[in-house]
Design an enzyme around this catalytic site. Structure first.
Site, PDB file in Angstrom:
ATOM      1  N   GLU A 180       0.872  -1.183   0.000  1.00 13.55           N
ATOM      2  CA  GLU A 180       0.000   0.000   0.000  1.00 13.55           C
ATOM      3  C   GLU A 180       0.903   1.226   0.000  1.00 13.55           C
ATOM      4  OE1 GLU A 180      -2.262  -0.431   3.693  1.00 13.55           O
ATOM      5  OE2 GLU A 180      -1.863  -2.563   3.429  1.00 13.55           O
ATOM      6  N   ARG A 195      -7.098  -1.793  -4.799  1.00 14.03           N
ATOM      7  CA  ARG A 195      -7.981  -0.844  -4.118  1.00 14.03           C
ATOM      8  C   ARG A 195      -7.371   0.549  -4.229  1.00 14.03           C
ATOM      9  NH1 ARG A 195      -8.584  -0.169   2.347  1.00 14.03           N
ATOM     10  NH2 ARG A 195     -10.301   1.313   2.385  1.00 14.03           N
ATOM     11  N   TYR A 243      -8.080   4.560  -2.935  1.00 16.40           N
ATOM     12  CA  TYR A 243      -8.935   5.345  -2.041  1.00 16.40           C
ATOM     13  C   TYR A 243      -8.209   6.569  -1.515  1.00 16.40           C
ATOM     14  CZ  TYR A 243      -6.494   2.527   1.541  1.00 16.40           C
ATOM     15  OH  TYR A 243      -5.551   1.898   2.314  1.00 16.40           O
ATOM     16  N   ASP A 288      -6.996   8.420   1.634  1.00 13.54           N
ATOM     17  CA  ASP A 288      -6.694   8.113   3.024  1.00 13.54           C
ATOM     18  C   ASP A 288      -6.789   9.389   3.864  1.00 13.54           C
ATOM     19  OD1 ASP A 288      -6.125   6.264   4.966  1.00 13.54           O
ATOM     20  OD2 ASP A 288      -3.972   6.526   4.844  1.00 13.54           O
ATOM     21  N   GLU A 347      -4.295   6.765  -1.894  1.00 13.89           N
ATOM     22  CA  GLU A 347      -3.582   5.532  -1.544  1.00 13.89           C
ATOM     23  C   GLU A 347      -3.958   4.434  -2.521  1.00 13.89           C
ATOM     24  OE1 GLU A 347      -2.894   2.443   2.181  1.00 13.89           O
ATOM     25  OE2 GLU A 347      -3.229   4.558   2.571  1.00 13.89           O
ATOM     26  N   THR A 364      -2.075  -2.614  -3.823  1.00  9.66           N
ATOM     27  CA  THR A 364      -1.976  -3.568  -4.932  1.00  9.66           C
ATOM     28  C   THR A 364      -2.898  -4.758  -4.700  1.00  9.66           C
ATOM     29  OG1 THR A 364      -0.262  -4.935  -3.894  1.00  9.66           O
ATOM     30  CG2 THR A 364       0.493  -3.051  -5.226  1.00  9.66           C
ATOM     31  N   TRP A 375     -11.763  -7.170   0.215  1.00 11.85           N
ATOM     32  CA  TRP A 375     -10.693  -8.150  -0.033  1.00 11.85           C
ATOM     33  C   TRP A 375     -11.208  -9.582  -0.026  1.00 11.85           C
ATOM     34  CZ3 TRP A 375      -6.651  -6.193  -2.204  1.00 11.85           C
ATOM     35  CH2 TRP A 375      -6.232  -4.899  -1.890  1.00 11.85           C
TER      36      TRP A 375
END
Length: 452
Positions: A9, A53, A55, A57, A63, A66, A419
């Site tokens: 991330e 993902r 988004y 943060d 952010e 992977t 996830w």
């Protein structure tokens, strides 16, 4: 663990400037960046058809997390794909700003600190077995991670009351605990919050938040690959010398401020060793381990670079790895720039160069200018990175998530994913729970996709 699931991330720094002056607040920039995402995802927190993902943060930092990867080179490719996806959002946002009559350039930085002293992170995730004793894992890993910055720090010119100094790590100044369940308040080396995103009876997710974000593909390979090898040794029961540090938080700063990597730091047993000594210990054990157990081409490449980096530091011949290790690449770049222009390390022009190294816009970022000029080594290829923007890894659970999202978007179906869950928001509210991150084929998911 013969196969391991990895994930990265990265939080990005963001700014919008016009003729050197800040033009928009980070919140406003983030709104422009994510406008397209919100228009199709109805949220600034979305999963993409490559399984990743994306988004916003805390603190308006974009952010990118992977998708699950089961090899380090794959993970490097997917991390770079995240850069490209964000670069695309940046170009789109700048176009929209111009249409609205707002002049200015948006910059996204893959670094870990801003000019106001705030820190944002690069979090590494490694799947480990539930059966092992997690506290022992952490005990062995902390000295490794404290000293690992000499392999994979991103480098930084730090302004101190005594003048400017070149540090090995950007993140070291912002770490306040060894092991903790917090990520922002205390910023530990290892985060212990138990969220496996998998079958909790079988797996645990090791969440390492001490590392710097890397521009260099080879540095990333070394960071992840060396950590994987140390984990494999612990899992195999290899006896490693006790390197527990008396004060890991003081040690991490001392290591970062010492480019020779020879300064002695105190162990819990009273001995004094250098970061170089600690890394040599782990490295020599890893070499023995791979010789005994056998290793693939990736493990051999990791060991080769690990050994050469330690040799370069030991012999003070940093040019040996100037094409491969971020903090060295940047130091050499800054050093040559200073000599050419007669500048001190405290010069604002040096600070600007430091920041430009991390700009992910390929026409503006210094790292990418070096890459185009053939001045840095690579792990992946542009074609593979381009493909990874829309195609998930084919050998992990990410494939199931990616296929589900792609089909649901094509069929214009309302869906929710995370996830572990894949859910169609229809009357039946059908949900499939994917608890095995190694599983890339699942009849239940196929049926769910076929029903759309």
């Amino acid at each position: 663990m013969d196969r391991r699931i990895f994930g990265l991330e990265n939080e990005y720094g963001v700014t919008c400037v016009f003729r050197g002056q800040r033009r928009l607040s980070p919140d406003e920039v983030a709104r422009y960046l994510f406008r397209r995402v919100v228009s199709w995802g109805r949220s600034s927190n979305v999963f993409l058809k490559n399984g990743a993902r994306l988004y916003l943060d805390v603190g308006s930092h974009p952010e990118y997390a992977t998708p699950e990867c089961d090899s380090v080179p794959d993970l490097v490719t997917h991390d770079k794909a995240g850069e490209r996806i964000l670069e695309g959002l940046l170009v789109e946002a700048e176009r929209r700003l111009r249409e609205e009559g707002i002049a200015g350039d948006i910059h996204l930085f893959k670094n870990n600190t801003d000019s106001a002293g705030n820190s944002y992170g690069c979090h590494e995730n490694y799947l480990v077995g539930r059966h092992g004793e997690f506290s022992r894992l952490a005990d062995v890993l902390v000295p490794f991670l404290v000293s690992r910055q000499i392999l994979c720090g991103a480098g930084k010119v730090l302004q101190t009351p005594r003048g400017a100094v070149y540090c090995i790590s950007q993140r070291a100044e912002h770490i306040w605990e060894s092991v903790s369940s917090a990520t922002t308040r205390s910023r530990p080396i290892i985060n212990t919050r138990d969220e496996p995103h998998a079958d909790a009876e079988r797996f645990r997710r090791l969440h390492v938040i001490v590392g710097d974000s890397n521009m260099s593909e080879t540095t990333m390979l070394l960071k992840l690959g060396s950590t994987d090898l140390v984990l494999r040794m612990i899992e195999a029961g290899v006896v490693l010398r006790d390197m527990s540090l008396e004060n890991p938080i003081r040690a991490i700063r001392e290591v970062s401020h010492d480019m020779t990597c020879q300064r002695r730091i105190k162990l819990a047993n009273g001995r004094e060793v250098s970061a170089l000594d600690i890394q040599r210990e782990y490295y020599s054990k890893a070499v023995e381990f791979v010789e005994r157990r056998g290793g693939d081409a990736v493990a051999k490449r990791v060991l080769d670079l690990w050994g050469r980096t330690l040799l370069a530091i030991e012999t003070e011949d940093l040019e040996l790895v100037a094409r491969e290790i971020d903090w060295v690449t940047k130091f050499v770049l800054i050093d040559r720039f200073r000599l050419k222009h007669g500048l001190s390390l405290a010069s604002p022009r040096v600070a600007e160069l430091d920041l430009k190294y991390h700009d992910i816009h390929r026409d503006r970022g210094l790292y990418y200018r070096m890459e185009r000029a053939g001045l840095v080594e690579r792990v992946t290829r542009d074609l593979d990175i381009f493909e990874a923007k829309s195609v998930p890894p084919q050998t992990t659970r990410a494939r199931l998530r990616g296929e589900f999202i792609k089909r649901a978007q094509e069929k214009r179906r309302d869906f929710t994913v995370d996830w572990v869950h894949l859910k169609l928001n229809d009357q039946a509210q059908r949900t499939v729970l994917c608890k095995d991150p190694f599983r890339s084929v699942d009849d239940r998911v196929d049926k769910l996709i076929a029903s759309m």
